[in-house]
Scaffold this active site. Sequence first.
Site, PDB file in Angstrom:
ATOM      1  N   GLU A  96       0.922  -1.206   0.100  1.00 38.15           N
ATOM      2  CA  GLU A  96      -0.015  -0.089   0.229  1.00 38.15           C
ATOM      3  C   GLU A  96       0.809   1.257   0.138  1.00 38.15           C
ATOM      4  OE1 GLU A  96      -3.510  -0.391   2.477  1.00 38.15           O
ATOM      5  OE2 GLU A  96      -3.519   1.635   2.875  1.00 38.15           O
ATOM      6  N   LYS A 276      -7.671  -1.556  11.214  1.00 37.15           N
ATOM      7  CA  LYS A 276      -6.875  -1.874  10.047  1.00 37.15           C
ATOM      8  C   LYS A 276      -5.754  -0.845   9.937  1.00 37.15           C
ATOM      9  CE  LYS A 276      -6.394  -1.988   5.460  1.00 37.15           C
ATOM     10  NZ  LYS A 276      -5.526  -1.116   4.600  1.00 37.15           N
ATOM     11  N   ASP A 292       4.561 -14.520  12.045  1.00 30.89           N
ATOM     12  CA  ASP A 292       3.520 -15.111  11.467  1.00 30.89           C
ATOM     13  C   ASP A 292       2.415 -13.985  11.635  1.00 30.89           C
ATOM     14  OD1 ASP A 292       0.838 -16.146  11.029  1.00 30.89           O
ATOM     15  OD2 ASP A 292       1.624 -18.146  12.232  1.00 30.89           O
ATOM     16  N   HIS A 389      -3.243  10.166  -0.718  1.00 31.37           N
ATOM     17  CA  HIS A 389      -3.220   8.931  -1.282  1.00 31.37           C
ATOM     18  C   HIS A 389      -3.381   9.319  -2.895  1.00 31.37           C
ATOM     19  CE1 HIS A 389      -5.266   6.045   1.633  1.00 31.37           C
ATOM     20  NE2 HIS A 389      -4.044   6.554   2.023  1.00 31.37           N
TER      21      HIS A 389
HETATM   22  C1  MEV Z   1      -6.157   2.605   4.644  1.00 38.59           C
HETATM   23  O1  MEV Z   1      -5.246   1.502   4.533  1.00 38.59           O
HETATM   24  C2  MEV Z   1      -6.280   2.912   6.285  1.00 38.59           C
HETATM   25  C3  MEV Z   1      -7.189   3.980   6.808  1.00 38.59           C
HETATM   26  O2  MEV Z   1      -8.673   3.703   6.620  1.00 38.59           O
HETATM   27  C4  MEV Z   1      -7.146   3.790   8.397  1.00 38.59           C
HETATM   28  C5  MEV Z   1      -8.356   4.420   8.955  1.00 38.59           C
HETATM   29  O3  MEV Z   1      -9.099   5.053   8.191  1.00 38.59           O
HETATM   30  O4  MEV Z   1      -8.035   5.063  10.277  1.00 38.59           O
HETATM   31  C6  MEV Z   1      -6.558   5.234   6.375  1.00 38.59           C
END
Ligand code: MEV
Length: 433
Positions: A96, A276, A292, A389
């Site tokens: 990413e 995430k 792992d 991004h």
């Molecule tokens: C993208 O990989 C991760 C985000 O969505 C995390 C978040 O929203 O806190 C930017």
Amino acid sequence: MNFQTIYTHTYMQKKVKGFSKLSKEQKIEWLAENYFSDAENGKKILSSYWNSDKKLQDLHDDFIENAISNFYLPYAVAPNFLINNKEYTIPMVIEESSVVAAAALVAKFWSDKGGFKTTVISTTKIGQVHFMYAGEFTKLHSYFKEIKPKLIQATDSITKNMRKRGGGILDIELRDKTAELENYYQLHVTFETKDSMGANFINSCLEAIATVFKNEDINVIMSILSNYVPDCLVRAEVSCAVSDLYPKNAQHYAEKFIHALHIANAEPHRAVTHNKGIMNGIDAVVLATGNDFRAVEAGVHAYAARSGKYKSLSGGKIENDIFSFWLEIPLALGTVGGMTKIHPLAKLSLDILGKPSAAELMQVVACVGLAQNFAALRALTTTGIQSGHMKMHLNNIIKQLQATPKQTNYLLEYFKDKTVSHSDVVAVFEKIK
Ligand code: MEV
């Protein structure tokens, strides 16, 4: 041909016997015949990822069954992490585009403000022998008490080296789980595995214990470690004066940041995305060090849901004009054994990190998770994440188009204040070409 004939024909053709015994070239040939839309191109792609160093390629082929090629991910480093007053450059493996850039930026930001502080809260792991028993509990309990020393003894040869390193079996408990499932009990075993992740060690101990423990009344169902490791826990934290957090309107944005944390605690849909973002950093270091990541992912998300509701792994507050932000996360990691020993890049990663102990690696990994979460929340509560991004996205499109330096500069300037889409970039590129 009717439908049935086509189906049978396809089925017959694709079913294969003794596949694992075929050579790599034969496996690829079979794939090309049965699956590739362009056989020659498919074969070319696979072979283009083979390593020219035969020894290295053989090493990778031996990791798993039926290996036919290598799947590359970018390997990067994020410098300037100040953790407990020690400088780290942290290796990361991830596809990413914004993750490493964000980590490096945030590391630099906090290094001027005292850096990250961490604490290893606990380091124990769990394994369980799951069994069914239909008799009286008191009888089972007396049997367990009597046989417990023998259960420990049964693992003596397995735990010998671990004990020398200060680890081993800490306790074996008999747990009554019949309220959850009829006749279900378990031996709940606590381990300290020092610098190894310990999966093989724990499983070998459990199987040895189960062999001695079982009898005609005890039906052992399985013996396996648990990837839920709430007692292998690390905390990472940063703090600074609210006024140092943002160049303008610091109080306002700091409060928005804290609101974002509260939202992630209150709302599971947001909590999952929030976490995430944390895992973007965690997984990248876990992968780079040959650990792992599936075990870590499973354990972390179970921990996030430990209250019965899925919540944020991170927290924060503003108190007396001081902003603090922290992350508490369970991490079962190793710095000896397994992949860390055999994958040359995993070994190199540990070298870059200064050959850390597993406890030190837990702290480093937690800081990268916290850094990633900080970057995401800071962007989300100020400019939004898309502008950053999209800059990355624009660079990727420009690279794909193989633009010259002059064309690149033109495109970067042109899209400075415009929304980036693949088709728009291609259209402008075609015009200036
Ligand atoms: C993208 O990989 C991760 C985000 O969505 C995390 C978040 O929203 O806190 C930017």
